[in-house]
Motif scaffolding. Structure first.
Motif, short mmCIF file in Angstrom:
data_model
loop_
_atom_site.label_atom_id
_atom_site.label_comp_id
_atom_site.label_asym_id
_atom_site.label_seq_id
_atom_site.Cartn_x
_atom_site.Cartn_y
_atom_site.Cartn_z
N LEU A 1 0.62 -1.40 0.07
CA LEU A 1 0.06 0.06 -0.05
C LEU A 1 0.89 1.43 -0.11
O LEU A 1 2.00 1.15 0.57
CB LEU A 1 -0.98 0.03 1.23
CG LEU A 1 -2.02 -1.03 1.23
CD1 LEU A 1 -2.73 -0.85 2.67
CD2 LEU A 1 -2.82 -0.99 0.13
N ASP B 1 -9.08 -7.29 2.31
CA ASP B 1 -7.92 -6.68 1.51
C ASP B 1 -8.17 -6.40 -0.17
O ASP B 1 -7.54 -5.55 -0.79
CB ASP B 1 -6.95 -7.99 1.34
CG ASP B 1 -6.31 -8.41 2.97
OD1 ASP B 1 -6.71 -7.59 3.62
OD2 ASP B 1 -5.73 -9.41 2.98
N ARG C 1 -7.05 -2.72 -1.42
CA ARG C 1 -6.41 -2.61 -2.51
C ARG C 1 -7.07 -1.88 -3.55
O ARG C 1 -6.35 -1.01 -4.40
CB ARG C 1 -5.93 -3.76 -3.23
CG ARG C 1 -4.81 -4.93 -2.35
CD ARG C 1 -4.44 -6.11 -2.97
NE ARG C 1 -3.37 -6.74 -2.09
CZ ARG C 1 -3.60 -7.77 -1.53
NH1 ARG C 1 -5.10 -8.33 -1.39
NH2 ARG C 1 -2.70 -8.58 -0.97
#
Length: 224
Positions: free
Chosen positions: A68, A101, A105
């Motif tokens: 990230l 997740d 993302r």
């Protein structure tokens, strides 16, 4: 069949059948089937518990996925709401983490795209101001910066700067994103406060404090 199974007598066949029934019972006890759609909440809660849902929403512990952007903010309040939604949906910790997740993302990609768009927009705006006012080290550029900054200071100051940033006319670092507005501020400042130039001898004198300056000399310095 008795020959194929190796059953020599009735006792052997019964023993084999008993063992088979025992194994089928074990498999059935491990099988997890969802209740009917119209089943009461208690049955669904029991089903969710069997597939691993924590007892409470705060039983989920999310880890951030790798890769990230370092500057990307992570909204803890949204994460807490997502835990509650995951619990209501009956998700196991692994299922909740997988969806978490994927969502993070996706947001990271949107964040990176938005940041890149702001950089390009700021570069275009800065280039237009240089074409209109001259090089950043020129007297004309400094005068326009000074007049625009003076207009800002006397017509809202820091509160106006915050509003300009929230409106997307300035970046959070203070880079100009709207060259038209910058020129308008400079013209307004020149019209209203040009007489201050004779009192100070320098129209840009009040732009010396970077925290009070609308247009830093290099609005992209913080990105290098």
């Amino acid at each position: 069949m008795a020959e194929a199974k190796g059953w020599k007598d009735a006792d052997t066949a019964i023993k084999s059948y008993t063992e088979l029934e025992k194994r089928l019972t074990e498999v059935s006890s491990r099988a997890v089937a969802p209740p009917p759609e119209d089943a009461p909440r208690e049955q669904w809660d029991a089903f969710y518990a069997r597939i691993g849902r924590p007892q409470q929403a705060d039983g989920y512990e999310f880890k951030l996925p790798d890769g990230l952007p370092e500057t990307m903010p992570y909204d803890g309040e949204s994460a807490a709401r997502y835990k509650q939604w995951s619990h209501e949906a009956g998700l196991s910790p692994r299922q909740a983490q997988t969806l978490h997740d994927a969502f993070v993302r996706d947001q990271a990609q949107r964040y990176a795209d938005h940041a890149a768009t702001l950089v390009r927009r700021g570069e275009r705006a800065h280039g237009e101001l240089i074409r209109a006012w001259g090089d950043t080290k020129s007297a004309a550029y400094a005068q326009n910066v000074g007049f625009a900054n003076r207009f800002i200071e006397r017509n809202g100051g820091d509160a106006l700067l915050r509003e300009l940033k929230e409106s997307g006319l300035l970046s959070t670092e203070g880079a100009v994103l709207s060259p038209g507005l910058a020129k308008a501020f400079a013209r307004a400042g020149r019209t209203l406060y040009a007489e201050d130039q004779f009192a100070t001898g320098n129209a840009a004198s009040r732009a010396a404090d970077p925290a009070r300056t609308l247009y830093p000399n290099d609005p992209f310095a913080s990105r290098r």
